[in-house]
Motif scaffolding. Structure first.
Motif, PDB file in Angstrom:
ATOM      1  N   ALA A   1       0.825  -1.261   0.619  1.00 45.32           N
ATOM      2  CA  ALA A   1      -0.495   0.018   0.369  1.00 45.32           C
ATOM      3  C   ALA A   1       0.898   0.943   0.188  1.00 45.32           C
ATOM      4  O   ALA A   1       0.228   2.082  -0.516  1.00 45.32           O
ATOM      5  CB  ALA A   1      -0.866   0.004   1.173  1.00 45.32           C
ATOM      6  N   ILE A   2       1.722   1.281   0.799  1.00 49.39           N
ATOM      7  CA  ILE A   2       3.316   2.717   1.019  1.00 49.39           C
ATOM      8  C   ILE A   2       3.605   2.322  -0.357  1.00 49.39           C
ATOM      9  O   ILE A   2       3.895   3.379  -0.702  1.00 49.39           O
ATOM     10  CB  ILE A   2       4.119   1.993   2.283  1.00 49.39           C
ATOM     11  CG1 ILE A   2       2.942   1.888   3.519  1.00 49.39           C
ATOM     12  CG2 ILE A   2       5.095   3.824   1.433  1.00 49.39           C
ATOM     13  CD1 ILE A   2       4.207   1.562   4.428  1.00 49.39           C
ATOM     14  N   ALA A   3       3.933   1.604  -1.469  1.00 46.73           N
ATOM     15  CA  ALA A   3       4.665   1.265  -2.191  1.00 46.73           C
ATOM     16  C   ALA A   3       3.475   1.940  -3.488  1.00 46.73           C
ATOM     17  O   ALA A   3       3.887   2.298  -4.133  1.00 46.73           O
ATOM     18  CB  ALA A   3       4.863   0.084  -2.929  1.00 46.73           C
ATOM     19  N   ALA A   4       2.097   1.891  -3.893  1.00 43.46           N
ATOM     20  CA  ALA A   4       1.034   1.775  -4.518  1.00 43.46           C
ATOM     21  C   ALA A   4       1.056   3.301  -3.698  1.00 43.46           C
ATOM     22  O   ALA A   4       0.908   4.436  -5.034  1.00 43.46           O
ATOM     23  CB  ALA A   4       0.377   1.179  -4.582  1.00 43.46           C
ATOM     24  N   ALA A   5       1.503   4.051  -3.208  1.00 43.98           N
ATOM     25  CA  ALA A   5       0.926   5.372  -2.640  1.00 43.98           C
ATOM     26  C   ALA A   5       2.522   6.157  -2.920  1.00 43.98           C
ATOM     27  O   ALA A   5       2.274   7.078  -3.490  1.00 43.98           O
ATOM     28  CB  ALA A   5       0.692   5.993  -0.796  1.00 43.98           C
ATOM     29  N   THR A   6       3.689   5.394  -3.676  1.00 42.05           N
ATOM     30  CA  THR A   6       4.787   6.612  -3.252  1.00 42.05           C
ATOM     31  C   THR A   6       5.414   6.219  -4.537  1.00 42.05           C
ATOM     32  O   THR A   6       6.824   6.604  -5.005  1.00 42.05           O
ATOM     33  CB  THR A   6       5.734   5.942  -1.866  1.00 42.05           C
ATOM     34  OG1 THR A   6       5.443   4.492  -1.878  1.00 42.05           O
ATOM     35  CG2 THR A   6       5.156   6.639  -1.086  1.00 42.05           C
ATOM     36  N   ARG A   7       4.722   5.508  -5.377  1.00 43.40           N
ATOM     37  CA  ARG A   7       5.219   5.318  -6.969  1.00 43.40           C
ATOM     38  C   ARG A   7       5.271   6.208  -7.727  1.00 43.40           C
ATOM     39  O   ARG A   7       4.344   6.969  -8.109  1.00 43.40           O
ATOM     40  CB  ARG A   7       4.058   4.158  -7.903  1.00 43.40           C
ATOM     41  CG  ARG A   7       4.660   3.095  -8.757  1.00 43.40           C
ATOM     42  CD  ARG A   7       4.125   1.712  -9.432  1.00 43.40           C
ATOM     43  NE  ARG A   7       3.596   0.924  -8.342  1.00 43.40           N
ATOM     44  CZ  ARG A   7       2.661   0.532  -7.817  1.00 43.40           C
ATOM     45  NH1 ARG A   7       1.864   0.286  -8.414  1.00 43.40           N
ATOM     46  NH2 ARG A   7       2.775  -0.881  -7.495  1.00 43.40           N
ATOM     47  N   ASP A   8       6.587   6.226  -8.079  1.00 41.17           N
ATOM     48  CA  ASP A   8       6.597   7.203  -9.101  1.00 41.17           C
ATOM     49  C   ASP A   8       6.718   6.820 -10.354  1.00 41.17           C
ATOM     50  O   ASP A   8       5.393   6.107 -10.861  1.00 41.17           O
ATOM     51  CB  ASP A   8       8.771   7.281  -9.577  1.00 41.17           C
ATOM     52  CG  ASP A   8       9.272   6.474  -9.715  1.00 41.17           C
ATOM     53  OD1 ASP A   8       8.723   5.751 -10.716  1.00 41.17           O
ATOM     54  OD2 ASP A   8      10.294   6.710  -9.475  1.00 41.17           O
TER      55      ASP A   8
END
Length: 297
Positions: free
Chosen positions: A179-186
């Motif tokens: 979820a954190i990856a999806a929110a911070t994905r470039d």
């Protein structure tokens, strides 16, 4: 309390190593390349979460002999050793299990534990301090308590619960990380960010402590049942007397690591709220009260 926290921290550290392993060898990328594969993650979590618990259980007898210095009574050399073997044999037959190995380990603290992967291939060990500080009827009750642990299958049950909770910790911490990856994905997308990696580790620590509370809550519940089993095998009053003897002792200390959960007592008095949440055993006064209530019933 320090030893319990150390055991919890060790389990969390193992989960952290798993996370780092996944990161270094690209499993994170595999699981999230085209979106999170929940089924693959669930299978992965269950396998990784359970394997450590059952390897530890499979090695428990060997570890106990090495770590605790248990000397198995192969051929009784004294009247006390003969009495120990005969008592465990009689109780094992009454409980319907195979004859456990019987051993003695050096410790001034009065304690005992049982371990082993199978009901018919277990180990029951008592400390030298227990033999020196308790009367025979009290030692017999302690042995009955440990034989009841074996007969109830507590070692396997604890390993199952620990493995399942480890799986939940891995599963949900990965979801949080994703979820954190999806929110911070470039804009280029793909992969875990450093923030998501750290978030996963933090989630594992928090969830790991919650899992430890659940495991220890079950362990405390399990102790009441082992006391009941000990009272059936050795007599209710003898079981009460044994717990009162432990209560009077000023030298009772917890066993090391995973063996703490299978000792007759965790040592000391559980009073603080935090200590109660992580205690493997209920307070001795509660266990005595439960047996006295059974006696009056």
């Amino acid at each position: 309390m320090k030893r319990v926290l150390l055991f919890v921290a060790t389990n969390i550290a193992i989960l952290a190593v798993i996370t780092i392993f996944m990161r270094l060898f690209g499993f994170d990328h595999y699981l999230t390349e085209n979106g999170l594969d929940y089924r693959a993650l669930a299978v992965f979590s269950l396998l990784w979460g359970s394997v450590g618990s059952f390897i530890s259980l499979a090695m428990s007898k060997w570890m106990a002999k090495k770590a605790m210095g248990v000397q198995v009574i192969e051929q009784p050399r004294t009247a006390d050793e003969q009495w120990l073997v005969d008592t465990v044999k009689r109780q094992a037959q009454a409980a319907g299990i195979g004859m456990p190995e019987v051993g003695i380990f050096p410790s001034d603290s009065p304690n005992a534990f049982a371990t082993g992967m199978k009901k018919n291939d277990a180990l029951v060990a008592v400390s030298t301090g227990l033999l020196h500080s308790m009367r025979r009827n009290e030692v017999e009750a302690v042995l009955g308590h440990e034989v009841a642990h074996v007969a109830n299958g507590d070692m396997v049950t604890m390993a199952l619960i620990q493995g399942i909770l480890n799986a939940f910790v891995i599963f949900f911490s990965r979801i949080i990380g994703y979820a954190i990856a999806a929110a911070t994905r470039d804009e280029r997308g793909g992969g875990y960010t450093m923030g998501s990696f750290i978030g996963t580790l933090i989630a594992q620590i928090v969830l790991g402590f919650l899992a430890a509370m659940i495991v220890n809550a079950f362990s405390r519940w399990r102790e009441f049942h082992a006391d009941e089993g000990g009272s059936r095998l050795a007599g209710n009053q003898n079981m009460i007397d044994a717990l009162k003897a432990l209560q009077r002792s000023s030298r009772t200390e917890p066993l090391e690591g995973e063996f703490a959960a299978f000792g007759i007592t965790s040592g000391g008095q559980v009073r603080q709220v935090l200590s109660k949440l992580f205690a493997t055993h209920p307070p001795l006064e509660d266990r005595i009260a439960a047996l006295e209530n059974n006696q009056r019933a």
